[in-house]
Design an enzyme around this catalytic site. Structure first.
Site, PDB file in Angstrom:
ATOM      1  N   LYS A 185       0.843  -1.193   0.000  1.00  0.00           N
ATOM      2  CA  LYS A 185       0.000   0.000   0.000  1.00  0.00           C
ATOM      3  C   LYS A 185       0.881   1.247   0.000  1.00  0.00           C
ATOM      4  O   LYS A 185       1.518   1.576   0.987  1.00  0.00           O
ATOM      5  CB  LYS A 185      -0.911   0.045   1.221  1.00  0.00           C
ATOM      6  CG  LYS A 185      -2.042   1.043   1.021  1.00  0.00           C
ATOM      7  CD  LYS A 185      -2.513   1.688   2.305  1.00  0.00           C
ATOM      8  CE  LYS A 185      -1.565   2.706   2.841  1.00  0.00           C
ATOM      9  NZ  LYS A 185      -1.409   3.931   2.038  1.00  0.00           N
ATOM     10  N   GLU A 261      10.531   1.170   9.830  1.00  0.00           N
ATOM     11  CA  GLU A 261      11.492   2.229   9.475  1.00  0.00           C
ATOM     12  C   GLU A 261      10.772   3.539   9.748  1.00  0.00           C
ATOM     13  O   GLU A 261       9.914   3.951   8.968  1.00  0.00           O
ATOM     14  CB  GLU A 261      11.885   2.122   7.991  1.00  0.00           C
ATOM     15  CG  GLU A 261      12.641   0.859   7.629  1.00  0.00           C
ATOM     16  CD  GLU A 261      14.072   0.842   8.140  1.00  0.00           C
ATOM     17  OE1 GLU A 261      14.558   1.887   8.601  1.00  0.00           O
ATOM     18  OE2 GLU A 261      14.694  -0.229   8.077  1.00  0.00           O
ATOM     19  N   CYS A 295      13.778  10.917   6.171  1.00  0.00           N
ATOM     20  CA  CYS A 295      13.973  10.490   7.557  1.00  0.00           C
ATOM     21  C   CYS A 295      15.427  10.689   7.964  1.00  0.00           C
ATOM     22  O   CYS A 295      15.737  10.852   9.135  1.00  0.00           O
ATOM     23  CB  CYS A 295      13.586   9.027   7.703  1.00  0.00           C
ATOM     24  SG  CYS A 295      14.419   7.992   6.501  1.00  0.00           S
ATOM     25  N   GLU A 392      10.699  16.288  14.151  1.00  0.00           N
ATOM     26  CA  GLU A 392      11.172  16.064  12.782  1.00  0.00           C
ATOM     27  C   GLU A 392      10.661  17.215  11.915  1.00  0.00           C
ATOM     28  O   GLU A 392       9.446  17.424  11.818  1.00  0.00           O
ATOM     29  CB  GLU A 392      10.613  14.723  12.307  1.00  0.00           C
ATOM     30  CG  GLU A 392      11.289  14.192  11.095  1.00  0.00           C
ATOM     31  CD  GLU A 392      10.790  12.790  10.728  1.00  0.00           C
ATOM     32  OE1 GLU A 392       9.623  12.475  10.996  1.00  0.00           O
ATOM     33  OE2 GLU A 392      11.590  12.036  10.140  1.00  0.00           O
TER      34      GLU A 392
HETATM   35  P1  NAP Z   1       2.844   8.364   7.626  1.00  0.00           P
HETATM   36  O1  NAP Z   1       1.792   9.367   7.755  1.00  0.00           O
HETATM   37  O2  NAP Z   1       3.233   7.570   8.812  1.00  0.00           O
HETATM   38  O3  NAP Z   1       2.394   7.408   6.438  1.00  0.00           O
HETATM   39  C1  NAP Z   1       3.194   6.358   5.955  1.00  0.00           C
HETATM   40  C2  NAP Z   1       2.328   5.326   5.268  1.00  0.00           C
HETATM   41  O4  NAP Z   1       1.437   4.771   6.231  1.00  0.00           O
HETATM   42  C3  NAP Z   1       1.448   5.890   4.165  1.00  0.00           C
HETATM   43  O5  NAP Z   1       1.283   4.909   3.168  1.00  0.00           O
HETATM   44  C4  NAP Z   1       0.138   6.134   4.889  1.00  0.00           C
HETATM   45  O6  NAP Z   1      -0.971   6.117   4.024  1.00  0.00           O
HETATM   46  C5  NAP Z   1       0.103   4.920   5.798  1.00  0.00           C
HETATM   47  N1  NAP Z   1      -0.741   5.084   6.961  1.00  0.00           N
HETATM   48  C6  NAP Z   1      -1.033   6.200   7.659  1.00  0.00           C
HETATM   49  N2  NAP Z   1      -1.855   5.902   8.689  1.00  0.00           N
HETATM   50  C7  NAP Z   1      -2.081   4.566   8.637  1.00  0.00           C
HETATM   51  C8  NAP Z   1      -2.839   3.665   9.419  1.00  0.00           C
HETATM   52  N3  NAP Z   1      -3.528   4.048  10.485  1.00  0.00           N
HETATM   53  N4  NAP Z   1      -2.849   2.365   9.068  1.00  0.00           N
HETATM   54  C9  NAP Z   1      -2.153   1.934   8.002  1.00  0.00           C
HETATM   55  N5  NAP Z   1      -1.420   2.742   7.217  1.00  0.00           N
HETATM   56  C10 NAP Z   1      -1.376   4.044   7.540  1.00  0.00           C
HETATM   57  O7  NAP Z   1       4.208   8.982   7.113  1.00  0.00           O
HETATM   58  P2  NAP Z   1       4.443   9.936   5.872  1.00  0.00           P
HETATM   59  O8  NAP Z   1       4.040  11.301   6.264  1.00  0.00           O
HETATM   60  O9  NAP Z   1       3.866   9.336   4.636  1.00  0.00           O
HETATM   61  O10 NAP Z   1       6.017   9.808   5.715  1.00  0.00           O
HETATM   62  C11 NAP Z   1       6.882  10.582   6.442  1.00  0.00           C
HETATM   63  C12 NAP Z   1       7.443   9.814   7.630  1.00  0.00           C
HETATM   64  O11 NAP Z   1       8.093   8.635   7.172  1.00  0.00           O
HETATM   65  C13 NAP Z   1       8.504  10.601   8.364  1.00  0.00           C
HETATM   66  O12 NAP Z   1       8.311  10.481   9.749  1.00  0.00           O
HETATM   67  C14 NAP Z   1       9.795   9.927   7.937  1.00  0.00           C
HETATM   68  O13 NAP Z   1      10.849  10.065   8.855  1.00  0.00           O
HETATM   69  C15 NAP Z   1       9.371   8.518   7.777  1.00  0.00           C
HETATM   70  N6  NAP Z   1      10.295   7.784   6.910  1.00  0.00           N
HETATM   71  C16 NAP Z   1      11.149   6.882   7.483  1.00  0.00           C
HETATM   72  C17 NAP Z   1      12.067   6.207   6.699  1.00  0.00           C
HETATM   73  C18 NAP Z   1      13.016   5.239   7.314  1.00  0.00           C
HETATM   74  O14 NAP Z   1      13.575   4.446   6.572  1.00  0.00           O
HETATM   75  N7  NAP Z   1      13.227   5.235   8.631  1.00  0.00           N
HETATM   76  C19 NAP Z   1      12.117   6.441   5.325  1.00  0.00           C
HETATM   77  C20 NAP Z   1      11.228   7.363   4.760  1.00  0.00           C
HETATM   78  C21 NAP Z   1      10.317   8.025   5.577  1.00  0.00           C
HETATM   79  P3  NAP Z   1      -1.721   7.453   3.607  1.00  0.00           P
HETATM   80  O15 NAP Z   1      -0.706   8.518   3.512  1.00  0.00           O
HETATM   81  O16 NAP Z   1      -2.311   7.104   2.311  1.00  0.00           O
HETATM   82  O17 NAP Z   1      -2.721   7.702   4.676  1.00  0.00           O
END
Ligand code: NAP
Length: 489
Positions: A185, A261, A295, A392
């Site tokens: 997804k 991650e 990240c 962040e």
């Molecule tokens: P996010 O809001 O946590 O969303 C990540 C993914 O999870 C998206 O596909 C989102 O879908 C989905 N999601 C959100 N709520 C969910 C739920 N309740 N159940 C299942 N899936 C759910 O993060 P983001 O804003 O997209 O990405 C930024 C974050 O990712 C930052 O904190 C960054 O540090 C982190 N990140 C970490 C790494 C690493 O390797 N450590 C790499 C890249 C990014 P929808 O958006 O469609 O709702």
């Protein structure tokens, strides 16, 4: 061909439907979800808006295919990944344009991400044939210990919008290598790169049902039933720590094997003996790669007091020179942020720091006009209670604070619940080793501003995550170890 036509052609070439059991199909009920260009805030296209029932169909397909897929010889699984690697690189230009259109990053960065994403397939194409157990004499000499590695089973993979393709290949590559089927997804803002990737894997010979893709505007409602379904055996998530915590709790229901991650708050340490110009270039890369929406992005610059002012001035000069604009223009270095709420959050952190006494050496405000642009910003003299040092940022903002001793630098670096990556600039090898040993992070960039590498274990400690992706470790996340006690009497 005009630019507009080329952009439209690239968007049109992508499947907009769900990919389930080797078939492309509409969402049940026919719902669609709009994808927007963050540089113009205009709609790009619509894709299927998957429902919980669609997602359960996808899991059923993954479950039905698991046994057959696990029996495919490793070399064949590796060859599929290798073919996909070649195809991604052949289509690098069009995939880069697609990514820039849906995510906003400048084209040069999208090209770099496509190459990085493809590298995971090349790496794991080799790893598929290197999955091994061992055989040894038991400690008491009587029996034998034999271990074998087996695919964990149907896996749920959830990816974020900031690296729409690389975060996908970093999970799909090892899952294919290990012999796992999967439901993927992508984030609702950036589904096109993942759909294009699914098309490439299909063309590369991945059997139907191995990879299933669900795009949806309601991620929580769609994914929870899957995570709690006994047919799923693994959850691999990349995204925020906040959502990661919720998913770990959901995964407890079926005691899923989890890889997380999560977010970061990377410190960037510059010691007095560092090559300051090299540190400025490293800082620029660690801060501005992906418009700061990574990240691994340097979130805090802790600089030795003796060189802090000079560093701030040099970094501000370089940041101020960067051209901000639509990522499709070749000389643009800084694209828009992903959406208005992300830009508001960045601005809020900057206002908070300024109100507490920090100085904006350059930038410090949003750009007027269409799209979600923010000026590259350097904040000097940031006080310890400023939120920008704790949260962040996910934007082009570099807060700087000064330290007086090595111990203080390490203590400041570790003063966070996150532990993904740290950057250290020093020419003193013994100091480098002392500092690195004391840092509570999963990764360290020593005199370099980027750590990403398909052949290296990527991941964090503390609230930055569980497990590693890439390297030899990456495939282990999709394997279980079975131990056999062999009677030799
Ligand atoms: P996010 O809001 O946590 O969303 C990540 C993914 O999870 C998206 O596909 C989102 O879908 C989905 N999601 C959100 N709520 C969910 C739920 N309740 N159940 C299942 N899936 C759910 O993060 P983001 O804003 O997209 O990405 C930024 C974050 O990712 C930052 O904190 C960054 O540090 C982190 N990140 C970490 C790494 C690493 O390797 N450590 C790499 C890249 C990014 P929808 O958006 O469609 O709702």
């Amino acid at each position: 061909m005009s630019t507009v036509t080329r952009e439209q052609t690239v968007v049109d070439s992508v499947e907009k439907r769900l990919y389930i059991g080797g078939e492309w199909r509409d969402a049940r009920g026919g719902g669609t979800l709009e994808v927007e260009d963050p540089a113009t805030a205009e709609p790009l296209c619509e894709v299927a808006d998957g429902t919980p029932e669609d997602a359960l169909d996808a899991l059923a397909a993954a479950h039905e295919t698991q046994r057959e897929w696990a029996a495919v010889p490793p070399i064949e699984r590796g060859e599929i990944l290798r073919r996909a690697f070649e195809k991604i690189m052949q289509r690098q230009e069009e995939l880069a344009l697609l990514m820039t259109l849906e995510m906003g990053k400048p084209l040069a960065e999208s090209r770099a991400e496509i190459a990085y994403a493809a590298e995971f397939f090349r790496w794991f194409s080799g790893e598929a044939t290197r999955i091994e157990g061992y055989y040894k004499v038991a400690g008491n000499g009587a029996g034998r210990v034999l271990t074998m590695k087996q695919p964990v089973g149907p896996s749920i993979l959830i990816t974020p919008w900031n690296f729409p393709m690389a975060m996908g290949t970093r999970k799909i590559g090892p899952a294919v290598a290990a012999g796992c089927t999967m439901v993927v997804k992508p984030a609702k803002q950036t589904p096109l790169s993942m759909l294009a990737l699914a098309q490439i894997l299909e063309e590369s010979g991945l059997p139907g049902g191995v990879l299933n893709v669900i795009t949806s505007s309601s991620s929580g409602a769609v994914m929870e039933p899957l995570i709690k379904d006994p047919r799923a055996r693994k959850l691999s998530f990349t995204g925020s720590t906040e959502v990661g915590r919720v998913l770990i709790a959901q995964a407890a229901d079926q005691v899923l094997k989890v890889s997380m991650e999560l977010g970061g708050n990377a410190p960037f340490l510059i010691f007095e003996d560092a090559d300051l110009d090299a540190a400025v270039e490293g800082a620029l890369l660690a801060k501005m790669r992906n418009i700061g929406e990574a990240c691994t992005s340097a979130n805090r610059f802790h600089v030795a007091g003796a060189v802090a002012d000079e560093f701030a001035e040099k970094l501000a000069r370089r940041m101020g020179e960067l051209k901000v604009g639509r990522g499709t223009e070749e000389d643009v270095k800084v694209g828009p942020l992903i959406d208005d709420s992300q830009r508001s959050k960045v601005d809020e952190l900057v206002r908070d720091a300024l109100s507490k006494g920090a100085t904006a050496v350059v930038g410090g405000e949003r750009l007027d006009g269409a799209g979600y642009f923010y000026k590259p910003t350097v904040l000097a003299g940031v006080p310890d209670d400023a939120r920008v040092l704790r949260e962040e940022i996910f934007g082009p903002v570099a807060p700087i604070t000064a330290f007086e001793s090595e111990e203080e630098a390490v203590a400041r670096a570790n003063d966070t619940e996150y532990g993904l990556v740290a950057y250290v600039y020093t020419r003193d090898f013994k100091r480098a080793m002392r500092v690195i040993e004391g840092l509570e992070t999963g990764m360290v960039g020593l005199n370099q501003g980027m750590v990403s590498n398909a052949g290296a274990p990527f991941g964090g400690v503390k609230q930055s995550g569980i497990g590693r992706e890439g390297g030899h470790e990456g495939v282990e996340e999709f394997l279980e170890t079975k131990y056999v006690a062999v009677n030799m009497d």
